[in-house]
Write an enzyme that holds these catalytic residues in place. Structure first.
Site, mmCIF file in Angstrom:
data_model
loop_
_atom_site.group_PDB
_atom_site.id
_atom_site.type_symbol
_atom_site.label_atom_id
_atom_site.label_comp_id
_atom_site.label_asym_id
_atom_site.label_seq_id
_atom_site.Cartn_x
_atom_site.Cartn_y
_atom_site.Cartn_z
ATOM 1 N N HIS A 229 4.342 -7.452 -5.402
ATOM 2 C CA HIS A 229 5.730 -7.386 -4.943
ATOM 3 C C HIS A 229 5.878 -6.631 -3.626
ATOM 4 C CE1 HIS A 229 9.883 -8.111 -5.303
ATOM 5 N NE2 HIS A 229 9.985 -8.032 -6.617
ATOM 6 N N ARG A 230 4.825 -5.980 -3.156
ATOM 7 C CA ARG A 230 4.886 -5.328 -1.848
ATOM 8 C C ARG A 230 4.870 -6.360 -0.727
ATOM 9 N NH1 ARG A 230 -0.220 -1.464 -2.589
ATOM 10 N NH2 ARG A 230 -1.016 -3.516 -3.225
#
Length: 432
Positions: free
Chosen positions: A404-405
């Site tokens: 999700h980064r």
């Protein structure tokens, strides 16, 4: 002069190596460029050569034991007269537990330069490429390996070639240098047939009820990778894909050697061309976009480990070349003969448990990648058709795990939409 043979670093992630077998025995003459020992790195067995001539004076780390990278595993004497001196030195405990960083030592003994042979048979010098067991057998049976042609991967001479040369029936595997047997692992296709034919992966042969069995080098490597993965914030997105057209295409070209694994890898690679962010990964400096689309496919090994052979530049290869490459990778993975770049250069991973009848699952993100796609079994389902009627369609569930980064839910959803569109309506284009 006495030289120390150090445990080499055969990959960037290797912290220790296990001695599979010593090709040379104490007192044997060692030629420059000759294989001395076979070392098990994280996920492959590699021949280690010496760049020095001399005599193997003493073995510090016997077969079956492990040593950290840089540790002395043997002593090599330049002359026969120095063999006894080297043994006394080893007995006195003067061999270091680990070698210092790359600075060259001023005093003797000095390290033996070593190099790993490429598992596909490529050689840096004009020497015979043979398995350790074949060399040992040839020595016992007095067979000249120079006159033999190998039947192993890429011309490697194996024990059966030596036995055939003397007209002898295959002998049982010698117990001097035990290597954990690796059962053949079939490529993980999503089988269109109603019943998967792949045999389930069995538990490690060494499992003993009531006792603790030490992890293998391969299992330890998996453990380290999984612990790294725990630090990554991930999310999962699922999608249902109708596979009727893909299954039809597979039946048409299966006889030409095409595998379902290659078809799925090709479909994923082509879709990634439109979604480069899904092929990217996080670094502290920013988002890294790889120069190529390399599809890693997870394969379970019979000893309990996991390896991911990589189909490099999968989007640029035709489906027939891709299938041949996959077969070669799996064949060499079975015998732990993959080069490090053939299992650690993936930019996107596919994990398929559909061959075991699994409907759906979530895969753990590999270190250094931004996405992994988990593929379930293709099954016949009763669905509502576009004309409002009921019909039967073959469908499979896929779940993608993303970092999700780097990747957000909308990015993952768009990728899965395009992948489904390709498989459902344009599968034939995978053969172009």
């Amino acid at each position: 002069m006495i030289h120390e043979v150090f445990m080499p670093a055969l990959s960037s992630t290797m912290t220790e190596g296990k001695i599979v077998s010593w090709v040379k025995s104490v007192g044997d003459k060692v030629e420059k460029g000759e294989t001395v020992v076979v070392v098990e790195s994280d996920k492959a067995d590699m021949d280690v050569e010496s760049f020095y001539e001399g005599y193997l004076a003493t073995i510090v780390v016997p077969a079956g034991e492990a040593a950290p990278v840089g540790a002395a595993i043997a002593l090599l004497a330049e002359t026969e007269a120095e063999i006894e001196l080297a043994k006394q030195q080893a007995a006195g405990g003067k061999t270091p537990a680990a070698a210092p960083a790359p600075a060259a030592p001023a005093a003797t003994p000095e390290p033996v330069a070593v190099a790993a042979e490429t598992p596909n048979g490529a050689k840096r010098s004009e020497r015979i490429v043979a398995s350790p067991r074949a060399r040992k057998l040839a020595k016992e049976l007095k067979v000249d390996l120079n006159g033999l042609s190998g039947s192993g991967p890429h011309g490697r001479i194996v024990a059966e070639d030596v036995e055939a040369a003397v007209g002898k029936a295959p002998a049982p595997v010698a117990s001097v240098a035990p290597v954990a047997p690796v059962a053949p692992v079939a490529p993980p296709p999503v089988a269109p047939a109603a019943k998967p034919t792949a045999a389930p992966v069995s538990a490690p042969a060494a499992a003993i009820p009531g006792q603790i069995v030490p992890l293998t080098t391969l299992q330890n490597a998996v453990v380290r990778n999984m612990m790294v993965s725990l630090e990554v914030p991930t999310f999962h997105v699922g999608y249902t894909i109708t596979t009727d057209n893909l299954d039809k295409l597979y039946k048409q070209i299966k006889s030409k050697g095409v595998t379902m694994t290659a078809l799925l890898a090709k479909a994923v690679a082509v879709t990634l061309q439109k979604h480069p962010l899904l092929n990217a990964n996080y670094t502290p400096q920013g988002i890294q976009y790889p120069a190529a689309i390399n599809i890693a496919v997870a394969v379970a090994m019979d000893d309990g480990g996991l390896i991911t052979p990589v189909l490099q530049k999968a989007d640029q290869m035709d489906i027939y070349s891709l299938s041949r490459t996959w077969k070669d990778l799996v064949d060499r993975a079975r015998t732990k003969q993959l080069q490090p770049q053939e299992y650690n250069s993936g930019t996107f991973t596919v994990s398929n448990l559909g061959m075991f009848g699994v409907d759906r699952f979530d895969a753990i993100l590999p270190p250094g990648q931004g996405s992994i796609l988990a593929i379930g079994a293709s099954r016949a389902q009763v669905v509502a058709t576009e004309d409002g009627m009921m019909g039967v369609r073959r469908q499979m569930q896929v779940n993608i795990t993303c970092d999700h980064r780097v990747i957000y839910g909308s990015h993952a959803a768009a990728f899965l939409q395009d992948l489904a569109k390709l498989i459902e309506t344009n599968a034939q284009s995978l053969t172009l």
